[in-house]
Scaffold this motif. Structure first.
Motif, PDB file in Angstrom:
ATOM      1  N   TYR A 150       9.178  26.005  45.414  1.00  0.00           N
ATOM      2  CA  TYR A 150      10.158  27.006  44.995  1.00  0.00           C
ATOM      3  C   TYR A 150       9.975  28.272  45.825  1.00  0.00           C
ATOM      4  N   PHE A 178       5.151  23.718  39.573  1.00  0.00           N
ATOM      5  CA  PHE A 178       5.717  24.516  40.656  1.00  0.00           C
ATOM      6  C   PHE A 178       4.629  24.940  41.640  1.00  0.00           C
ATOM      7  N   GLU A 222      12.659  29.105  37.340  1.00  0.00           N
ATOM      8  CA  GLU A 222      11.751  28.039  36.925  1.00  0.00           C
ATOM      9  C   GLU A 222      11.961  27.656  35.458  1.00  0.00           C
TER      10      GLU A 222
END
Length: 260
Positions: A9, A34, A16
């Motif tokens: 990301y 993530f 998120e």
């Protein structure tokens, strides 16, 4: 046991929670981790860059070496990984997007994709080759996405460009603003409307948007998750999350038009 998705990301604390909300609503619920890809050393505030500067910055961010370096930050190797950024994957063209995915697969030894490749997979699943773009980008960057789609045989029949300042600004958009953009982008010749931005909070709107337009509305979050799951062989279906997750048969396009 449900697969675990690893998402690379671009900017911390943007969208998120929307990915997590979508994964939680699936049956069975899916775990998502993530890791964050570092912006280039010369990039300060993205919202202070002009259009050319933003395009250069997102292209640099998507360099395969940056992605594989960031992937080292996953606590454990996920079952599938995706580069969860629309613009940072389509600005390198179709071959460039495939190169990103191939580099991640070679590095981690698991299936890999990106949001841009996920759009192609979603369109293939639904048998769609004419779209409208509800773009949050500058018109120049919107045109780059249209060219990316065209490489895979998908025609853009209409597009609008909101020219938002940054992904952090987009994370603050409310449902009404997102809906207004999608409605304005719709076109009678489009089989679906694409909303390519992973900072937007779109999960609560999936069913509402499609009911209003009477056609699929493919958000960046939804296509990324669906594609990642498909690549593990796990494809949960759930009513209320739009056409991409709806139970029932699909009308796939030939595999040659989708990502590999």
């Amino acid at each position: 046991m449900s697969p675990r998705i690893g998402l690379l990301y671009p900017t911390r604390d943007c969208g998120e929670d929307d990915f997590a909300a979508l994964c939680h609503r699936l049956d069975p619920a899916i775990d998502v981790d993530f890791a964050y890809v570092a912006w280039g050393a010369g990039v300060g505030r993205v919202d202070e860059l002009d259009a050319a500067g933003k395009t250069a910055a997102v292209r640099e961010l998507g360099a395969p070496g940056r992605l594989t370096t960031a992937a080292e930050d996953f606590a454990t190797i996920p079952d599938v990984v995706s580069w969860a950024c629309s613009s940072c994957s389509f600005t390198r063209g179709l071959d460039g997007a495939r190169e990103q995915a191939a580099a991640l697969t070679a590095h981690l030894g698991v299936p890999a994709s990106s949001t841009s490749l996920a759009y192609l997979a979603a369109l293939g699943h639904l048998g769609i080759d004419r779209v409208a773009l509800a773009s949050v980008y500058h018109p120049d960057l919107t045109a780059v996405f249209a060219r990316f789609l065209a490489e895979a045989g998908v025609e853009t029949v209409h597009a609008i460009s909101a020219d938002a300042a940054s992904d952090r600004a987009l994370a603050a958009w409310d449902g009404r603003r997102i809906t207004d953009l999608v409605v304005a982008a719709d076109h009678g010749d489009a089989q679906a409307v694409l909303l390519p931005e992973t900072a937007l909070h779109t999960t609560p709107l999936l069913a509402e948007l499609e009911d209003r337009l009477g056609k699929p509305v493919l958000t960046a979050t939804a296509v990324t998750v669906r594609d990642a799951l498909d690549r593990t062989g796990a494809s949960p279906e759930r009513a209320g999350l739009g056409a991409l997750f709806a139970p029932g048969p699909r009308n796939p396009r030939p595999p040659s038009s989708s990502s590999s």
